[in-house]
Write a protein that holds these residues in place. Structure first.
Motif, PDB file in Angstrom:
ATOM      1  N   GLY A 194     -10.968  -6.286   6.981  1.00  0.00           N
ATOM      2  CA  GLY A 194     -10.231  -5.964   5.774  1.00  0.00           C
ATOM      3  C   GLY A 194     -10.377  -7.018   4.694  1.00  0.00           C
ATOM      4  O   GLY A 194     -10.541  -8.207   4.985  1.00  0.00           O
ATOM      5  N   TRP A 195     -10.268  -6.586   3.432  1.00  0.00           N
ATOM      6  CA  TRP A 195     -10.415  -7.543   2.328  1.00  0.00           C
ATOM      7  C   TRP A 195      -9.287  -8.566   2.334  1.00  0.00           C
ATOM      8  O   TRP A 195      -9.500  -9.731   1.943  1.00  0.00           O
ATOM      9  N   LEU A 196      -8.105  -8.207   2.803  1.00  0.00           N
ATOM     10  CA  LEU A 196      -7.006  -9.163   2.830  1.00  0.00           C
ATOM     11  C   LEU A 196      -7.258 -10.242   3.870  1.00  0.00           C
ATOM     12  O   LEU A 196      -6.921 -11.411   3.663  1.00  0.00           O
TER      13      LEU A 196
ATOM     14  N   SER B 256     -10.572   3.213  -6.130  1.00  0.00           N
ATOM     15  CA  SER B 256     -11.589   2.579  -5.290  1.00  0.00           C
ATOM     16  C   SER B 256     -12.901   3.333  -5.461  1.00  0.00           C
ATOM     17  O   SER B 256     -12.955   4.351  -6.152  1.00  0.00           O
TER      18      SER B 256
ATOM     19  N   ILE C 285       0.842  -1.191   0.000  1.00  0.00           N
ATOM     20  CA  ILE C 285       0.000   0.000   0.000  1.00  0.00           C
ATOM     21  C   ILE C 285       0.878   1.241   0.000  1.00  0.00           C
ATOM     22  O   ILE C 285       1.861   1.324   0.743  1.00  0.00           O
TER      23      ILE C 285
ATOM     24  N   GLU D 280      -8.716  -0.411   2.183  1.00  0.00           N
ATOM     25  CA  GLU D 280      -8.321  -1.583   2.964  1.00  0.00           C
ATOM     26  C   GLU D 280      -9.492  -2.476   3.363  1.00  0.00           C
ATOM     27  O   GLU D 280      -9.326  -3.684   3.521  1.00  0.00           O
ATOM     28  N   THR D 281     -10.665  -1.887   3.550  1.00  0.00           N
ATOM     29  CA  THR D 281     -11.817  -2.712   3.943  1.00  0.00           C
ATOM     30  C   THR D 281     -12.579  -3.257   2.742  1.00  0.00           C
ATOM     31  O   THR D 281     -13.288  -4.251   2.860  1.00  0.00           O
TER      32      THR D 281
ATOM     33  N   ALA E  69      -6.323  -3.682   6.438  1.00  0.00           N
ATOM     34  CA  ALA E  69      -6.614  -4.660   5.389  1.00  0.00           C
ATOM     35  C   ALA E  69      -6.524  -6.084   5.888  1.00  0.00           C
ATOM     36  O   ALA E  69      -7.164  -6.994   5.340  1.00  0.00           O
TER      37      ALA E  69
END
Length: 385
Positions: free
Chosen positions: A132-134, A105, A39, A120-121, A158
């Motif tokens: 977070g998406w990760l 985004s 990031i 990140e979310t 994330a």
């Protein structure tokens, strides 16, 4: 009461060298493929990273900030790569890097904190989603041990969520002597609460080994590789970089930032050895910068930017762009590069293909819960089969 994260941060002090910035966060999953998310905090200027040199309005908008195309690496008939990205240019020539331009985004305001939260979310608006998406990506994969490990004082947004995360913060304090660690182990041996926490901290310390944790970019890339190449190490990583907010003196500052990023990725590549061929690195920022230069030798907060994919697994050697143009009527709100590609779709496609998952199911898992327009369409064909 001492929390798990607080305890592991304390335990890590003296177990290694302190990474102040950038910071690392790692996730452990059962796969031979590697996925790294870098990031760029601060809003990186995509127009001067991947330069639209054939766009007539670029030079007039940028003025003294415009990158001279004769000093840059021509990628195709429209775009050139900033001269500080020398190693990245070599990866592009080898088909191991691609760039996605005019990407963003769903966030359309200009707050760093809010923009980073959306990025990140995977939400459609700030603070709409609490994980977070990760982390959700980690949860899609089977794991035999701890699902995730964060090498940072706090776990990046994330990587926060239901999938278990163990934090480890390398410290600038002197290395703790082995006899002290043995005594502490004996002290906690009969403690039902602290013993498993201490054992987890020591396992993280063992993963770190003798890897360098200095703050210079080459050492950071080498350190990340030293974890990722281990059979018992992480498979998903997050690296935080800062300093991309270039309101003034942009040209020298951006050149230094890009040189550091280039050096770090090259050190990661070299440290991965043959496993680089199974590695994908995604580099993205919260939003871009204004198309025109400001009055202080920089640019202000904008919208569209550029994202980068690098790695031996990447189907590279190209720039993906639904180019919107830079004329006044083509800009977003007459000031910013108009986003034409969804960053959510890029993330979903790159992450899924990198880890052997179904792109549409991955997009639904990572982003549909917050999307106002439904599940984003994942970009595909990004990774070699």
């Amino acid at each position: 009461m001492l929390t798990r994260r607080q305890f592991l941060n304390v335990a890590a002090a003296g177990a290694g060298a302190m990474l102040v910035a950038p910071q690392l966060a790692f996730a452990r999953v059962e796969t031979e493929r590697r996925f790294v998310f870098v990031i760029q905090r601060g809003a990186a200027d995509g127009l001067n990273i991947v330069v639209p040199y054939a766009e007539p309005a670029y030079t007039s908008l940028r003025g003294a900030l415009a990158i001279d195309p004769s000093s840059a690496t021509k990628l195709d008939g429209t775009f050139a790569l900033h001269p500080s990205l020398a190693q990245t240019a070599q990866m592009y020539a080898a088909g191991q890097a691609l760039f996605v331009h005019a990407v963003a985004s769903p966030y359309r305001d200009r707050s760093h904190f809010d923009g980073q939260n959306v990025l990140e979310t995977g939400g459609a608006s700030p603070y709409q989603v609490k994980d977070g998406w990760l982390n959700r990506l980690v949860a899609q994969l089977p794991a035999t041990h701890e699902n995730a490990i964060a090498f940072a004082p706090t776990v990046p947004m994330a990587l926060r969520g239901k999938a278990d995360v163990t934090s480890y913060a390398p410290s600038g304090l002197p290395q703790a002597p082995d006899d002290l660690l043995v005594r502490v182990s004996q002290l906690y041996d009969q403690d039902a609460q602290l013993r498993p926490l201490w054992e987890s901290a020591m396992a993280a310390r063992g993963l770190a080994g003798d890897a360098s944790a200095r703050q210079d970019p080459a050492s950071l890339g080498k350190l990340a590789a030293s974890f990722l190449v281990r059979d018992d190490g992480p498979r998903i990583a997050m690296i935080e970089t800062g300093g991309w907010d270039t309101h003034s003196a942009q040209n020298p500052r951006l050149a230094n930032q890009l040189k550091a990023l280039d050096t770090m990725i090259a050190a990661l590549r070299d440290g991965m050895g043959p496993l680089w061929n199974k590695t994908t690195v995604l580099v993205a920022t919260e939003f871009g910068r204004t198309a025109a230069a400001n009055g202080t030798g920089g640019t202000d907060h904008g919208q569209g930017s550029v994202a980068m994919l690098m790695g031996g697994a990447v189907n590279g050697g190209r720039v993906i762009a639904d180019w919107p143009g830079l004329k006044p009527n083509e800009l977003y709100q007459a000031r910013d590069l108009r986003p034409t590609t969804a960053l959510d779709g890029l993330i979903a496609g790159a992450a899924a293909e990198s880890l052997g998952l179904d792109p549409h199911r991955t997009a639904a898992s990572l982003f549909s819960q917050a999307s106002q327009a439904g599940t984003p369409q994942p970009l595909t064909g990004l990774i070699r089969s």
